[in-house]
Design a protein around this motif. Structure first.
Motif, PDB file in Angstrom:
ATOM      1  N   GLU A 266       0.539  -1.260  -0.055  1.00 45.93           N
ATOM      2  CA  GLU A 266       0.029   0.007   0.019  1.00 45.93           C
ATOM      3  C   GLU A 266       0.980   1.304   0.026  1.00 45.93           C
ATOM      4  OE1 GLU A 266      -2.588  -0.374   3.465  1.00 45.93           O
ATOM      5  OE2 GLU A 266      -4.008  -1.756   2.412  1.00 45.93           O
TER       6      GLU A 266
ATOM      7  N   ARG B 280      -4.447  -1.536  -7.284  1.00 47.84           N
ATOM      8  CA  ARG B 280      -5.623  -0.654  -6.583  1.00 47.84           C
ATOM      9  C   ARG B 280      -5.269   0.592  -6.035  1.00 47.84           C
ATOM     10  NH1 ARG B 280      -6.899  -0.872  -1.101  1.00 47.84           N
ATOM     11  NH2 ARG B 280      -5.616  -2.691  -0.739  1.00 47.84           N
ATOM     12  N   ILE B 281      -4.092   0.650  -5.125  1.00 50.90           N
ATOM     13  CA  ILE B 281      -3.857   1.813  -4.528  1.00 50.90           C
ATOM     14  C   ILE B 281      -3.299   2.884  -5.781  1.00 50.90           C
ATOM     15  CG2 ILE B 281      -2.184   3.017  -3.278  1.00 50.90           C
ATOM     16  CD1 ILE B 281      -4.338   1.263  -1.536  1.00 50.90           C
ATOM     17  N   SER B 282      -2.500   2.589  -6.654  1.00 51.43           N
ATOM     18  CA  SER B 282      -1.885   3.324  -7.609  1.00 51.43           C
ATOM     19  C   SER B 282      -2.870   3.672  -8.699  1.00 51.43           C
ATOM     20  CB  SER B 282      -0.502   2.633  -8.187  1.00 51.43           C
ATOM     21  OG  SER B 282      -0.810   1.596  -9.077  1.00 51.43           O
TER      22      SER B 282
ATOM     23  N   GLY C 126       2.490   1.527  -3.454  1.00 49.85           N
ATOM     24  CA  GLY C 126       1.107   2.110  -4.132  1.00 49.85           C
ATOM     25  C   GLY C 126       0.855   3.281  -4.246  1.00 49.85           C
ATOM     26  N   LYS C 127       1.116   4.021  -3.252  1.00 55.75           N
ATOM     27  CA  LYS C 127       0.610   5.561  -2.876  1.00 55.75           C
ATOM     28  C   LYS C 127       1.597   6.458  -3.831  1.00 55.75           C
ATOM     29  CE  LYS C 127      -0.853   5.275   1.621  1.00 55.75           C
ATOM     30  NZ  LYS C 127      -0.579   5.657   3.094  1.00 55.75           N
TER      31      LYS C 127
END
Length: 434
Positions: free
Chosen positions: A114, A147-149, A117-118
């Motif tokens: 996560e 999902r995060i990126s 991904g940010k």
């Protein structure tokens, strides 16, 4: 993909810090860790894992983000994830533990994915080093990154897997001297990952055909050792019933050129004592129930209780009262010459002896007493005054070098027994070895 690497290491523990230091000799590197205390220590050159000396660490450390300065090498440590936003290679080196039911706990991997991904950008590559079962990188981590990126796997970003092979406490087989297995999600990504590691690993690399092959190769390395040690431990149990010294048997058998020289002992730590459960869990998910792997785990996990029972038997045979006896336990870390206490099986010896009514004093000059108390609720001494206490029994559970030069006799009562789990002490009539 950009070959001008800016590297972010996510997780600065036993695996991440040595890797970050090594890469920082050739590339700009930012080491990220959520533990602010750990970052503060590293900034002043202190490595509590004792893997990197203060002098070696300070050689590569810089006090500013190298990504913001053209052609600047070095290591910058931070707990702010925004400091890794300009990286184009992210290497994840977080732990992969098991829960109380011996099931894989992927929480650290999910959380670190996560975080990456940010800050993930187009053409970036994410490399995982954490030990996992085959499929975790692409089936568990990649969806989190997507999902995060908001980016698409193998179009916008790529991943690789290069299993860690750090041996904590080993100053000879350092990260640059251990051949590195590499892999990538595409042929080009695999080549990029392999070239990156090849640029700093003196021992060379082995490019696996797929990420799943690389993941599987890692998880069986430690499973193989676990199986072999389990055989030695079973032999120790058998030979104890025959009143035969197992170490003497192994010394004789070891004279054959192809005899594998494993020894019995307590199997803990975050690799050998954990990795087999990852493979067994994945096998169960696809319909295969492991017999040999889990049997070895059960046997090795039983050794703490076995050692305690052997000590008690030895005391009884020497007319030493067990209840209320003063027992000195030497060592609480999971292995010799290493401060890591994670999943230490020495605690099993201690708690079992306490169940017999004995009073156990634990001495380990390498362990952090605060960590030991937090993790196990046990008082750990880092210094012993040989004039203050004598003991009815002494157990050596961890083969620290300091114990080799220790005057054990000065801590013995007139009637005392010594049990040597590691088989490193000189043989004596009152001594027994596992």
């Amino acid at each position: 993909m950009d070959r001008k690497h800016k590297i972010a290491i996510v997780g600065l523990g036993y695996v991440g810090l040595p890797l970050a230091r090594l890469f920082a000799t050739r590339y700009p590197v930012v080491g990220f860790d959520i533990n602010q205390k750990r970052i503060n220590e590293l900034i002043v050159g202190v490595d509590s894992t004792q893997e990197i000396s203060e002098d070696l660490l300070k050689l590569v450390q810089i006090d500013f983000n190298p990504f913001e300065t053209p052609n600047k090498l070095g290591l910058y440590c931070s707990s702010n994830y925004q400091d890794i936003c300009d990286a184009n290679v992210y290497i994840v080196t977080v732990p992969t533990p098991i829960d109380k039911y011996n099931r894989p706990d992927l929480t650290p991997l999910y959380k670190s994915s996560e975080t990456v991904g940010k800050v993930l950008k187009k053409n970036d590559i994410v490399i995982y080093e954490s030990t996992v079962y085959p499929g975790v990188t692409e089936e568990e981590c990649v969806p989190v990154l997507e999902r995060i990126s908001g980016l698409k796997f193998n179009e916008d970003f790529f991943v690789g897997y290069s299993p860690e092979r750090i041996n904590p406490g080993d100053k000879d087989h350092t990260v640059d001297k251990i051949l590195k297995v590499t892999s990538g999600s595409t042929l080009e990504a695999g080549k990029t990952v392999d070239d990156l590691y090849k640029s700093v690993i003196k021992a060379g690399t082995h490019l696996a055909p797929t990420i799943r092959v690389a993941e599987a190769s890692k998880v069986i390395e430690n499973s193989q050792r676990d199986l072999n040690i389990a055989f030695m431990n079973e032999l120790a149990k058998i030979f104890s019933l025959m009143n035969i010294d197992t170490h003497d048997v192994l010394a004789a058998a070891g004279t054959k050129w192809n005899f594998l020289k494993f020894k019995p002992g307590l199997v803990g730590g975050h690799c050998i004592g954990v990795d087999p459960f990852y493979l067994a869990q994945k096998a169960q998910e696809i319909g295969y129930y492991s017999e040999l792997i889990l049997a070895a785990r059960r046997l090795n996990d039983s050794m703490g209780a076995f050692v305690a029972s052997q000590v008690v038997k030895l005391m009884i045979n020497n007319d030493i009262k067990v209840k209320g006896a003063k027992i000195l336990n030497l060592g609480i870390t999971f292995k010799e010459n290493c401060p890591d206490i994670r999943n230490s099986k020495a605690i099993d010896v201690i708690t079992n002896l306490q169940d017999y009514g004995a009073e156990v004093t634990t001495y380990d000059p390498m362990a952090d007493p605060a960590e030991v108390m937090t993790e196990y609720g046990v008082v750990c001494k880092t210094h012993l005054d040989q004039n203050s206490q004598k003991y009815d029994a002494i157990i050596l559970t961890v083969a620290h070098e300091q114990f080799l030069n220790m005057d054990i006799i000065s801590f013995q009562k007139n009637h005392c027994v010594v049990y040597d789990v590691k088989g490193i002490l000189p043989k004596h009539s009152s001594h027994r070895r596992l």
